[in-house]
Design a protein around this motif. Structure first.
Motif, PDB file in Angstrom:
ATOM      1  N   VAL A   9       0.855  -1.193   0.000  1.00 45.16           N
ATOM      2  CA  VAL A   9       0.000   0.000   0.000  1.00 45.16           C
ATOM      3  C   VAL A   9       0.885   1.234   0.000  1.00 45.16           C
ATOM      4  O   VAL A   9       1.830   1.337   0.802  1.00 45.16           O
ATOM      5  N   ALA A  10       0.606   2.166  -0.906  1.00 44.90           N
ATOM      6  CA  ALA A  10       1.305   3.454  -0.950  1.00 44.90           C
ATOM      7  C   ALA A  10       0.315   4.555  -0.584  1.00 44.90           C
ATOM      8  O   ALA A  10      -0.841   4.529  -1.022  1.00 44.90           O
ATOM      9  N   LEU A  11       0.751   5.494   0.228  1.00 38.72           N
ATOM     10  CA  LEU A  11      -0.110   6.588   0.678  1.00 38.72           C
ATOM     11  C   LEU A  11       0.314   7.887   0.004  1.00 38.72           C
ATOM     12  O   LEU A  11       1.496   8.252   0.026  1.00 38.72           O
ATOM     13  N   ASP A  12      -0.666   8.583  -0.574  1.00 40.98           N
ATOM     14  CA  ASP A  12      -0.406   9.819  -1.311  1.00 40.98           C
ATOM     15  C   ASP A  12      -1.137  10.972  -0.623  1.00 40.98           C
ATOM     16  O   ASP A  12      -2.358  11.084  -0.709  1.00 40.98           O
ATOM     17  N   GLY A  13      -0.392  11.804   0.086  1.00 36.53           N
ATOM     18  CA  GLY A  13      -0.997  12.971   0.724  1.00 36.53           C
ATOM     19  C   GLY A  13      -1.702  12.681   2.032  1.00 36.53           C
ATOM     20  O   GLY A  13      -2.470  13.517   2.520  1.00 36.53           O
ATOM     21  N   VAL A  14      -1.456  11.538   2.650  1.00 37.97           N
ATOM     22  CA  VAL A  14      -2.059  11.208   3.951  1.00 37.97           C
ATOM     23  C   VAL A  14      -1.167  11.787   5.042  1.00 37.97           C
ATOM     24  O   VAL A  14      -0.008  11.381   5.177  1.00 37.97           O
ATOM     25  N   THR A  15      -1.697  12.733   5.810  1.00 31.80           N
ATOM     26  CA  THR A  15      -0.873  13.452   6.778  1.00 31.80           C
ATOM     27  C   THR A  15      -1.185  13.119   8.231  1.00 31.80           C
ATOM     28  O   THR A  15      -0.490  13.587   9.124  1.00 31.80           O
ATOM     29  N   ASP A  16      -2.216  12.330   8.487  1.00 30.32           N
ATOM     30  CA  ASP A  16      -2.584  11.971   9.866  1.00 30.32           C
ATOM     31  C   ASP A  16      -1.865  10.686  10.260  1.00 30.32           C
ATOM     32  O   ASP A  16      -2.104   9.637   9.652  1.00 30.32           O
ATOM     33  N   PRO A  17      -0.986  10.727  11.263  1.00 30.36           N
ATOM     34  CA  PRO A  17      -0.276   9.505  11.669  1.00 30.36           C
ATOM     35  C   PRO A  17      -1.210   8.372  12.082  1.00 30.36           C
ATOM     36  O   PRO A  17      -0.869   7.198  11.927  1.00 30.36           O
ATOM     37  N   ARG A  18      -2.387   8.716  12.600  1.00 30.86           N
ATOM     38  CA  ARG A  18      -3.327   7.650  12.998  1.00 30.86           C
ATOM     39  C   ARG A  18      -3.833   6.892  11.777  1.00 30.86           C
ATOM     40  O   ARG A  18      -4.061   5.682  11.837  1.00 30.86           O
ATOM     41  N   ASN A  19      -4.008   7.585  10.642  1.00 30.52           N
ATOM     42  CA  ASN A  19      -4.390   6.892   9.417  1.00 30.52           C
ATOM     43  C   ASN A  19      -3.270   5.965   8.946  1.00 30.52           C
ATOM     44  O   ASN A  19      -3.527   4.851   8.482  1.00 30.52           O
TER      45      ASN A  19
ATOM     46  N   VAL B 142       5.407   5.564   2.064  1.00 29.62           N
ATOM     47  CA  VAL B 142       4.964   6.943   2.272  1.00 29.62           C
ATOM     48  C   VAL B 142       5.978   7.891   1.623  1.00 29.62           C
ATOM     49  O   VAL B 142       7.169   7.569   1.548  1.00 29.62           O
ATOM     50  N   PRO B 143       5.535   9.050   1.152  1.00 31.91           N
ATOM     51  CA  PRO B 143       6.478  10.041   0.625  1.00 31.91           C
ATOM     52  C   PRO B 143       7.318  10.644   1.740  1.00 31.91           C
ATOM     53  O   PRO B 143       6.922  10.636   2.911  1.00 31.91           O
ATOM     54  N   GLU B 144       8.457  11.166   1.373  1.00 32.14           N
ATOM     55  CA  GLU B 144       9.345  11.761   2.364  1.00 32.14           C
ATOM     56  C   GLU B 144       8.814  13.099   2.863  1.00 32.14           C
ATOM     57  O   GLU B 144       9.027  13.461   4.024  1.00 32.14           O
ATOM     58  N   ARG B 145       8.098  13.833   2.005  1.00 33.31           N
ATOM     59  CA  ARG B 145       7.622  15.171   2.385  1.00 33.31           C
ATOM     60  C   ARG B 145       6.101  15.225   2.385  1.00 33.31           C
ATOM     61  O   ARG B 145       5.436  14.495   1.662  1.00 33.31           O
ATOM     62  N   ARG B 146       5.589  16.118   3.233  1.00 30.40           N
ATOM     63  CA  ARG B 146       4.156  16.380   3.326  1.00 30.40           C
ATOM     64  C   ARG B 146       3.350  15.092   3.476  1.00 30.40           C
ATOM     65  O   ARG B 146       2.366  14.848   2.766  1.00 30.40           O
ATOM     66  N   ALA B 147       3.799  14.262   4.407  1.00 30.64           N
ATOM     67  CA  ALA B 147       3.116  12.990   4.645  1.00 30.64           C
ATOM     68  C   ALA B 147       3.329  12.566   6.095  1.00 30.64           C
ATOM     69  O   ALA B 147       4.297  12.971   6.745  1.00 30.64           O
ATOM     70  N   ALA B 148       2.415  11.748   6.584  1.00 31.29           N
ATOM     71  CA  ALA B 148       2.545  11.223   7.942  1.00 31.29           C
ATOM     72  C   ALA B 148       3.728  10.270   8.013  1.00 31.29           C
ATOM     73  O   ALA B 148       4.033   9.554   7.064  1.00 31.29           O
ATOM     74  N   GLY B 149       4.404  10.291   9.151  1.00 28.04           N
ATOM     75  CA  GLY B 149       5.506   9.375   9.396  1.00 28.04           C
ATOM     76  C   GLY B 149       5.200   8.473  10.576  1.00 28.04           C
ATOM     77  O   GLY B 149       4.143   8.582  11.207  1.00 28.04           O
ATOM     78  N   MET B 150       6.136   7.586  10.875  1.00 25.60           N
ATOM     79  CA  MET B 150       5.931   6.632  11.965  1.00 25.60           C
ATOM     80  C   MET B 150       6.242   7.292  13.310  1.00 25.60           C
ATOM     81  O   MET B 150       7.311   7.112  13.897  1.00 25.60           O
TER      82      MET B 150
END
Length: 313
Positions: free
Chosen positions: A167-177, A195-203
């Motif tokens: 699964v790849a996430l595009d523009g998902v910024t909520d860590p809970r998601n 996940v993308p390196e920028r403008r995205a939720a991280g672990m």
């Protein structure tokens, strides 16, 4: 006799009552803190030295890079993070802290897990570390998360003789998601999340908690450029499927979900970005008879992962 009187006059005579001091001295002071928390103890000095070295030591970068360390602040958040198995390197405890139930539980959980340094610090130091947040005397340091490389996820699947399910996430910024997606990927036999390196939720600690411990066995990879990472998957023979409300296909009709596939999920509000949407081999929609306009990333990913797992069974 006079000499004897002079000797006796220097002695302290009996006092009337003790003002309750003797009774207070007999009262319990609670459970003995761990050796790492007892000032002057050898284990306390060792723990403090390790904690200081961990803060000063530069972080080596892996193939997917590492995030920065994070602080969980406050008694309830710290206890919840320890309960959920969020990785931690150091538990900072304020000197002379009120030893309530949450403090005792935090110390017990940290001691039981092992590998967590216990460090006592004065309140001004904790105020400085947390930029004045209401830490309530407890601060938990979460070490940097070591991300995988997108290629690692596919290679691990092929090494196990399986078709990649990513699964790849595009523009998902909520860590809970992100945490919810990691949990779904683990539940349906997927091989990881990108996940993308920028403008995205991280672990973060929040993502770890939402994953309910599955982040310990489901890798998360970070891509410098998500579009290029998807193109690399396509060159490796993996089909890229994007979720879109106006997708040309329904998930139940897409046979490609039964093979090597990357499922791309966009943000709840904006969906897939233009470049990512154009890169996808297929754009699929989830039928929603109830009339909802969209689903959050965790729910949408779970539905498509279930369909992919059903086809692979």
């Amino acid at each position: 006799m006079a000499t004897n009187n002079r000797r006796m006059s220097g002695k302290k005579g009996a006092q009337v009552g003790s003002g309750g001091q003797r009774r207070k001295g007999l009262e319990g002071k609670g459970p003995t803190p761990p050796a790492e928390m007892r000032k002057g103890h050898k284990k306390n000095r060792v723990a403090n030295a390790k904690a200081k070295q961990a803060v000063r030591r530069p972080t080596p970068r892996g193939r997917g890079g590492k995030s920065t360390s994070e602080l969980v602040v406050g008694r309830n958040p710290v206890v919840e993070a320890l309960r959920e198995g969020v990785p931690a390197s150091t538990l900072y405890v304020q000197q002379f802290i009120d030893n309530d139930e949450r403090v005792r539980e935090a110390l017990q959980l940290a001691a039981e897990r092992g590998g967590i340094n216990l460090m006592e610090a004065p309140r001004p130091e904790l105020d400085r570390m947390t930029n004045g947040l209401n830490h309530q005397g407890l601060v938990l340091q979460v070490p940097p998360y070591e991300y995988a490389h997108p290629e690692d996820l596919a290679n691990a699947a092929y090494d196990d003789g399986e078709d990649p399910l990513i699964v790849a996430l595009d523009g998902v910024t909520d860590p809970r998601n992100l945490g919810a997606v990691v949990r779904s990927v683990s539940a349906f036999g997927g091989h990881g999340v990108v996940v993308p390196e920028r403008r995205a939720a991280g672990m973060t600690a929040g993502a770890w908690k939402t994953s309910a411990g599955t982040a310990a066995r489901t890798p998360v990879a970070r891509a410098t450029n998500l579009t290029r990472a998807l193109e690399a998957y396509q060159k490796a023979g993996i089909v890229v499927v994007g979720l879109a409300a106006d997708g040309e296909h329904e998930i139940g009709d897409l046979e490609a979900l039964g093979g090597p596939v990357v499922i791309v999920v966009g943000s709840e509000g904006k969906g897939l970005s233009r470049l990512v949407g154009e890169t996808c081999d297929y754009r699929v929609r989830i039928p929603m008879p109830g009339g909802a306009e969209s689903l959050n990333a965790g729910v949408a990913a779970g539905i498509v992962l279930y369909e992919a797992a059903r086809r692979r069974a």
